[in-house]
Design an enzyme around this catalytic site. Sequence first.
Site, mmCIF file in Angstrom:
data_model
loop_
_atom_site.group_PDB
_atom_site.id
_atom_site.type_symbol
_atom_site.label_atom_id
_atom_site.label_comp_id
_atom_site.label_asym_id
_atom_site.label_seq_id
_atom_site.Cartn_x
_atom_site.Cartn_y
_atom_site.Cartn_z
ATOM 1 N N SER A 1 0.843 -1.203 0.000
ATOM 2 C CA SER A 1 0.000 0.000 0.000
ATOM 3 C C SER A 1 0.872 1.244 0.000
ATOM 4 O O SER A 1 1.935 1.278 0.639
ATOM 5 C CB SER A 1 -0.904 0.020 1.230
ATOM 6 N N TYR B 1 -2.312 -0.297 10.296
ATOM 7 C CA TYR B 1 -2.364 -0.760 8.908
ATOM 8 C C TYR B 1 -1.063 -0.443 8.181
ATOM 9 O O TYR B 1 -0.509 -1.286 7.456
ATOM 10 C CB TYR B 1 -3.542 -0.099 8.191
#
Length: 249
Positions: free
Chosen positions: A142, A155
């Site tokens: 990501s 995250y």
Amino acid sequence: MSKLSGKTAVVTGASKGIGAAIAKALAAEGAAVTVNYATSREGADKVVAEITAAGGKAVAIQASVASGDDVVRLFDETQKAFGGVDILVNNAGVYAFTPIEDLNETEFHRQFDTNVLGLLLASREAVKRFGPEGGSIINISSAATTVDIPTNSVYTATKAAVDSITRVLAKELGPRKIRVNALSPGLVETEGAHSLGIFGSDLEAQLIAQTPLGRIGQPSDIGPVAVFLAGPDSAWITGEILAAAGGNR
């Protein structure tokens, strides 16, 4: 001949969003695809139906990547259906915006068990099944690891781990002709992103402003990049973190 003819791919978390787009893109290039899902059977069946309607091969298999037993069954059932495994896309992931004051152990383990442990368990099993010609592992990372979004520490930490694991496994598995790369999307318009309330928010506007190509990504932007990393065009590439984020970094 299609780039992935005769190959079998396992795509985790493929019932919707980026995973579904990757599964369909791999199938369109000739791969037989296992569409893995944890809870959304309806979504997985829809992806399989779209692939088969286009002349491809696919099956839906339920498994939680955070469970070692489930992961073994996932690969056992894939081999029963298609006879082998050549490509693994570690896409399954969970996330939440959590201010540090609200962090708790349950949320930490929820994200790390799926995003990191799940990736390792699936990779471990895939490596056992790849043939003498090797294989390709594609980890979905990501852009969060570089844009540093507030309230997204857990995250972001899981995806930083994904990047590090990618580089380590590339060196570890290279002698066995197994390539390991990561695909790092920016913000992509998926069901999950909508559920977080990103769209229409100040965060969306900020991310678009930071993106040189000036828009939010679509799942269809990501599928072709996965095909590239899975196929022969990237035969000399391993250990790389390939950003597909419109230039946002």
